[in-house]
Structure formats: C-alpha cells, structure tokens
Design a protein around this motif. Structure first.
Motif, PDB file in Angstrom:
ATOM      1  N   GLN A 109     -37.600 -31.814 -47.989  1.00 27.84           N
ATOM      2  CA  GLN A 109     -38.542 -32.898 -48.252  1.00 27.84           C
ATOM      3  C   GLN A 109     -38.053 -33.869 -49.319  1.00 27.84           C
ATOM      4  O   GLN A 109     -38.726 -34.854 -49.622  1.00 27.84           O
ATOM      5  CB  GLN A 109     -39.894 -32.317 -48.674  1.00 27.84           C
ATOM      6  N   GLY A 110     -36.883 -33.605 -49.890  1.00 24.48           N
ATOM      7  CA  GLY A 110     -36.318 -34.505 -50.896  1.00 24.48           C
ATOM      8  C   GLY A 110     -36.977 -34.408 -52.260  1.00 24.48           C
ATOM      9  O   GLY A 110     -36.816 -35.298 -53.101  1.00 24.48           O
ATOM     10  N   LYS A 111     -37.693 -33.315 -52.519  1.00 24.37           N
ATOM     11  CA  LYS A 111     -38.354 -33.150 -53.814  1.00 24.37           C
ATOM     12  C   LYS A 111     -37.389 -32.655 -54.884  1.00 24.37           C
ATOM     13  O   LYS A 111     -37.666 -32.772 -56.081  1.00 24.37           O
ATOM     14  CB  LYS A 111     -39.531 -32.181 -53.672  1.00 24.37           C
ATOM     15  N   ILE A 112     -36.287 -32.076 -54.452  1.00 29.73           N
ATOM     16  CA  ILE A 112     -35.222 -31.659 -55.361  1.00 29.73           C
ATOM     17  C   ILE A 112     -33.890 -32.148 -54.810  1.00 29.73           C
ATOM     18  O   ILE A 112     -33.768 -32.427 -53.616  1.00 29.73           O
ATOM     19  CB  ILE A 112     -35.187 -30.121 -55.547  1.00 29.73           C
ATOM     20  N   ASP A 113     -32.900 -32.252 -55.691  1.00 23.21           N
ATOM     21  CA  ASP A 113     -31.576 -32.731 -55.275  1.00 23.21           C
ATOM     22  C   ASP A 113     -30.678 -31.602 -54.779  1.00 23.21           C
ATOM     23  O   ASP A 113     -29.784 -31.826 -53.960  1.00 23.21           O
ATOM     24  CB  ASP A 113     -30.881 -33.439 -56.447  1.00 23.21           C
ATOM     25  N   ALA A 114     -30.910 -30.402 -55.301  1.00 20.45           N
ATOM     26  CA  ALA A 114     -30.025 -29.284 -54.964  1.00 20.45           C
ATOM     27  C   ALA A 114     -30.745 -27.964 -55.221  1.00 20.45           C
ATOM     28  O   ALA A 114     -31.800 -27.922 -55.868  1.00 20.45           O
ATOM     29  CB  ALA A 114     -28.744 -29.349 -55.793  1.00 20.45           C
ATOM     30  N   ILE A 115     -30.152 -26.886 -54.701  1.00 23.03           N
ATOM     31  CA  ILE A 115     -30.643 -25.528 -54.942  1.00 23.03           C
ATOM     32  C   ILE A 115     -29.499 -24.706 -55.509  1.00 23.03           C
ATOM     33  O   ILE A 115     -28.374 -24.769 -55.000  1.00 23.03           O
ATOM     34  CB  ILE A 115     -31.122 -24.843 -53.649  1.00 23.03           C
ATOM     35  N   ILE A 116     -29.793 -23.917 -56.544  1.00 22.33           N
ATOM     36  CA  ILE A 116     -28.840 -22.909 -56.994  1.00 22.33           C
ATOM     37  C   ILE A 116     -29.615 -21.614 -57.186  1.00 22.33           C
ATOM     38  O   ILE A 116     -30.585 -21.550 -57.946  1.00 22.33           O
ATOM     39  CB  ILE A 116     -28.095 -23.327 -58.280  1.00 22.33           C
ATOM     40  N   TRP A 117     -29.216 -20.582 -56.440  1.00 26.54           N
ATOM     41  CA  TRP A 117     -29.980 -19.323 -56.468  1.00 26.54           C
ATOM     42  C   TRP A 117     -29.171 -18.165 -55.880  1.00 26.54           C
ATOM     43  O   TRP A 117     -29.685 -17.331 -55.180  1.00 26.54           O
ATOM     44  CB  TRP A 117     -31.300 -19.501 -55.707  1.00 26.54           C
ATOM     45  N   GLY A 118     -27.890 -18.158 -56.164  1.00 25.13           N
ATOM     46  CA  GLY A 118     -27.060 -17.084 -55.632  1.00 25.13           C
ATOM     47  C   GLY A 118     -27.064 -17.037 -54.121  1.00 25.13           C
ATOM     48  O   GLY A 118     -26.968 -15.968 -53.520  1.00 25.13           O
ATOM     49  N   LEU A 119     -27.150 -18.204 -53.474  1.00 24.59           N
ATOM     50  CA  LEU A 119     -27.282 -18.261 -52.020  1.00 24.59           C
ATOM     51  C   LEU A 119     -25.943 -18.115 -51.298  1.00 24.59           C
ATOM     52  O   LEU A 119     -24.983 -18.823 -51.608  1.00 24.59           O
ATOM     53  CB  LEU A 119     -27.949 -19.570 -51.606  1.00 24.59           C
ATOM     54  N   SER A 120     -25.917 -17.227 -50.341  1.00 25.79           N
ATOM     55  CA  SER A 120     -24.693 -16.972 -49.584  1.00 25.79           C
ATOM     56  C   SER A 120     -24.374 -18.129 -48.650  1.00 25.79           C
ATOM     57  O   SER A 120     -25.266 -18.693 -48.011  1.00 25.79           O
ATOM     58  CB  SER A 120     -24.857 -15.689 -48.753  1.00 25.79           C
ATOM     59  N   ILE A 121     -23.101 -18.451 -48.552  1.00 24.09           N
ATOM     60  CA  ILE A 121     -22.635 -19.495 -47.636  1.00 24.09           C
ATOM     61  C   ILE A 121     -22.411 -18.846 -46.272  1.00 24.09           C
ATOM     62  O   ILE A 121     -21.539 -18.003 -46.100  1.00 24.09           O
ATOM     63  CB  ILE A 121     -21.332 -20.132 -48.138  1.00 24.09           C
ATOM     64  N   THR A 122     -23.228 -19.239 -45.301  1.00 21.30           N
ATOM     65  CA  THR A 122     -23.125 -18.681 -43.953  1.00 21.30           C
ATOM     66  C   THR A 122     -22.962 -19.808 -42.929  1.00 21.30           C
ATOM     67  O   THR A 122     -23.382 -20.946 -43.183  1.00 21.30           O
ATOM     68  CB  THR A 122     -24.381 -17.867 -43.602  1.00 21.30           C
ATOM     69  N   PRO A 123     -22.368 -19.504 -41.770  1.00 21.33           N
ATOM     70  CA  PRO A 123     -22.226 -20.524 -40.719  1.00 21.33           C
ATOM     71  C   PRO A 123     -23.548 -21.159 -40.333  1.00 21.33           C
ATOM     72  O   PRO A 123     -23.635 -22.361 -40.093  1.00 21.33           O
ATOM     73  CB  PRO A 123     -21.607 -19.736 -39.560  1.00 21.33           C
ATOM     74  N   ASP A 124     -24.623 -20.366 -40.277  1.00 19.45           N
ATOM     75  CA  ASP A 124     -25.932 -20.888 -39.886  1.00 19.45           C
ATOM     76  C   ASP A 124     -26.450 -21.904 -40.906  1.00 19.45           C
ATOM     77  O   ASP A 124     -26.960 -22.968 -40.535  1.00 19.45           O
ATOM     78  CB  ASP A 124     -26.921 -19.731 -39.745  1.00 19.45           C
ATOM     79  N   ARG A 125     -26.319 -21.591 -42.183  1.00 16.23           N
ATOM     80  CA  ARG A 125     -26.788 -22.510 -43.227  1.00 16.23           C
ATOM     81  C   ARG A 125     -25.957 -23.782 -43.272  1.00 16.23           C
ATOM     82  O   ARG A 125     -26.478 -24.867 -43.549  1.00 16.23           O
ATOM     83  CB  ARG A 125     -26.771 -21.810 -44.584  1.00 16.23           C
ATOM     84  N   LEU A 126     -24.672 -23.659 -43.003  1.00 17.44           N
ATOM     85  CA  LEU A 126     -23.793 -24.830 -43.044  1.00 17.44           C
ATOM     86  C   LEU A 126     -24.109 -25.841 -41.949  1.00 17.44           C
ATOM     87  O   LEU A 126     -23.703 -26.995 -42.027  1.00 17.44           O
ATOM     88  CB  LEU A 126     -22.329 -24.389 -42.950  1.00 17.44           C
ATOM     89  N   LYS A 127     -24.851 -25.417 -40.929  1.00 19.73           N
ATOM     90  CA  LYS A 127     -25.284 -26.345 -39.884  1.00 19.73           C
ATOM     91  C   LYS A 127     -26.422 -27.228 -40.385  1.00 19.73           C
ATOM     92  O   LYS A 127     -26.632 -28.326 -39.876  1.00 19.73           O
ATOM     93  CB  LYS A 127     -25.753 -25.575 -38.643  1.00 19.73           C
ATOM     94  N   ARG A 128     -27.165 -26.732 -41.387  1.00 19.97           N
ATOM     95  CA  ARG A 128     -28.367 -27.421 -41.851  1.00 19.97           C
ATOM     96  C   ARG A 128     -28.210 -28.114 -43.194  1.00 19.97           C
ATOM     97  O   ARG A 128     -28.993 -28.998 -43.539  1.00 19.97           O
ATOM     98  CB  ARG A 128     -29.528 -26.421 -41.940  1.00 19.97           C
ATOM     99  N   MET A 129     -27.211 -27.723 -43.980  1.00 16.39           N
ATOM    100  CA  MET A 129     -27.039 -28.273 -45.328  1.00 16.39           C
ATOM    101  C   MET A 129     -25.609 -28.094 -45.802  1.00 16.39           C
ATOM    102  O   MET A 129     -24.851 -27.294 -45.247  1.00 16.39           O
ATOM    103  CB  MET A 129     -27.997 -27.569 -46.299  1.00 16.39           C
ATOM    104  N   ALA A 130     -25.248 -28.862 -46.816  1.00 16.05           N
ATOM    105  CA  ALA A 130     -23.951 -28.668 -47.460  1.00 16.05           C
ATOM    106  C   ALA A 130     -24.093 -27.538 -48.467  1.00 16.05           C
ATOM    107  O   ALA A 130     -25.141 -27.396 -49.111  1.00 16.05           O
ATOM    108  CB  ALA A 130     -23.523 -29.945 -48.171  1.00 16.05           C
ATOM    109  N   MET A 131     -23.063 -26.703 -48.590  1.00 13.52           N
ATOM    110  CA  MET A 131     -23.075 -25.638 -49.583  1.00 13.52           C
ATOM    111  C   MET A 131     -21.746 -25.664 -50.325  1.00 13.52           C
ATOM    112  O   MET A 131     -20.693 -25.368 -49.746  1.00 13.52           O
ATOM    113  CB  MET A 131     -23.313 -24.275 -48.924  1.00 13.52           C
TER     114      MET A 131
END
Length: 258
Positions: A91-113
C-alpha cells in the motif's frame, strides 16, 4: 474604569503580537529525506524490545547503518506481524521491510529483496517438544499431525505441498514455541536461526531437518522493497556493499550471535 479598559486593550494587542511572532517562527526540521522501514518486535535476535521498550537487534543495527550511509532520516514502524508488513509495503505506507526475511523465488516475483546476510539454506528444522514421535523421520510422516507455522513465511510455502499435514498459523514465532511446549501442536516449522535460539534456551526441544526442493531454497536474508522503487533499490544495494566492505555487518552478526 477607563484605565482598566486601556490596560485590557494593551494586553490584548500584546497577546496578538506574541501569537503572530511565534506563529511566524519556523521550527527547525531535518533536511534529510525520510526513510520509513517496517519491522516487528517479536523475532529475536533479529528484532526485539529492550527493557525500556525500544527496538533492538541485528536488523535494527543494520537498517540504522543503511539509512546513515544513504544520508536518510530513519523512521522505524513496528507493525506486529509478517502479513501486516507485506500489506503496508504493498500500500506504499512504508518504503521497505527488514525482519530477517528469507529470499525465496516466490517472494522475488512480488518484490525486490536486497541481500544483506546469510547464505543459501537447503533445509528447515522441524521442532518437537521432548522427543521426535516414533515413526516420524520425514515431513511425509507428519500426515494427520498439526504443525505450527507463520503465515506468508518460507515455511508455509513448503507445508502447503503436504495437504494431509494440518497447519496451525501464528503471527509470532514465540507463539509457535508456546503452542509446541504446551502440546497444542505436534511440531513447529521455523527458520534455522530461530531453532538455534530455542534450542539454546530449552533442552527439551528436539528436531530434524526437512530438505527443501530447489524452488523453495532460501538465498539469504533480504530487505524488501517494491519492484518499482528502482532508485531506492539501487541506493540500498550500494549502502550494503559499503557496509560489507567495512565489515560492519560482520560485527553486528558477532554481537547478536547470528
């Protein structure tokens, strides 16, 4: 009487004058661009709260250094859960997330990591309280049993491939431990770093590793940014390279036992 009226009028104009003076006075403000980052304070050693109720942890140290390197004013928002973090980013309420999030192929389809820590992970630990049940040697053997997992986590993307295994969703990883400890679930599926923390605290925890197929393997830990924020992605990558070169992140890893 006339004297009181004159004094009253004089006081009125003094108040109006002071009001206009202070109204016109500009408060000092930062000229730096604000960098709003979402996290959640329930994921030690990545992020947690200290005795004063302030955010601390490996990720907090990293993002402070990233913001400083970029020359931005950092604002951290504690949003409580993974699903809330992803929603705020979308929703654009934050610029980024940092939370020990794993980089996975599925997530890379939806966002930059942007990777800032960790190597490839080829398995996830499945935790049990007291002992591993008889006859359970792989995830396939968990059919009919209940496994605790965080929604939208890397572990959930694995568990959905086993429809006969019952999912028990929790927003906080510490809740997974509580449910496991008090027998509400049969097992908990977590990140390796979290499993290590739990095992150090509770000798009753037993586990075995669940091998991951190629499409579910983790390529380290990353800062999440929307794909269309090209300039921000470039700046964060540059900052991470600078911090890696100066071995700043290595220092944080050592201090937080990552």
């Amino acid at each position: 009487m006339k004297t009181k009226i004159i004094l009253g009028i004089s006081l009125f104009f003094i108040i109006i004058g002071c009001y206009n003076f202070f109204k016109g006075e500009k408060r000092p403000s930062s000229k730096k661009e604000v960098f709003i980052v979402g996290t959640a304070a329930n994921y030690a050693p990545w992020v947690s709260l200290d005795e004063k109720g302030e955010l601390q942890g490996f990720d907090i140290d990293v993002i402070k250094s990233v913001a400083q390197t970029m020359g931005k004013e950092l604002v951290i928002q504690d949003l409580g859960s993974m699903s809330a973090l992803f929603m705020a980013l979308d929703q654009g309420k934050i610029d980024a997330i940092i939370w020990g999030l794993s980089i996975t192929p599925d997530r890379l389809k939806r966002m930059a990591m942007i990777r800032y820590q960790g190597d490839e992970v080829k398995s996830f630990p499945l935790l049990f309280w007291g002992k591993v049940p008889n006859g359970v040697k792989s995830f396939e053997d968990m059919q009919g049993k209940t496994v605790c997992v965080e929604p939208a986590s890397s572990q959930e993307t694995v568990i959905v491939k086993y429809p006969l295994v019952k999912k028990f969703l929790v927003d906080k990883v510490d809740d997974a431990l509580l449910n496991l400890r008090y027998g509400k679930v049969d097992a908990a599926f977590v990140e390796p770093a979290i499993a290590k923390k739990f095992k150090e605290k509770y000798s009753q925890i037993k586990s075995f590793d669940v091998p991951l197929p190629e499409e579910n393997r983790v390529k380290g830990v990353g800062i999440c940014v929307k794909l269309d924020k090209k300039n921000l992605i470039k700046k964060i990558k540059k900052s991470i390279k600078i911090l890696e070169k100066k071995r700043v992140i290595k220092k944080f890893e050592k201090s937080w036992g990552i």
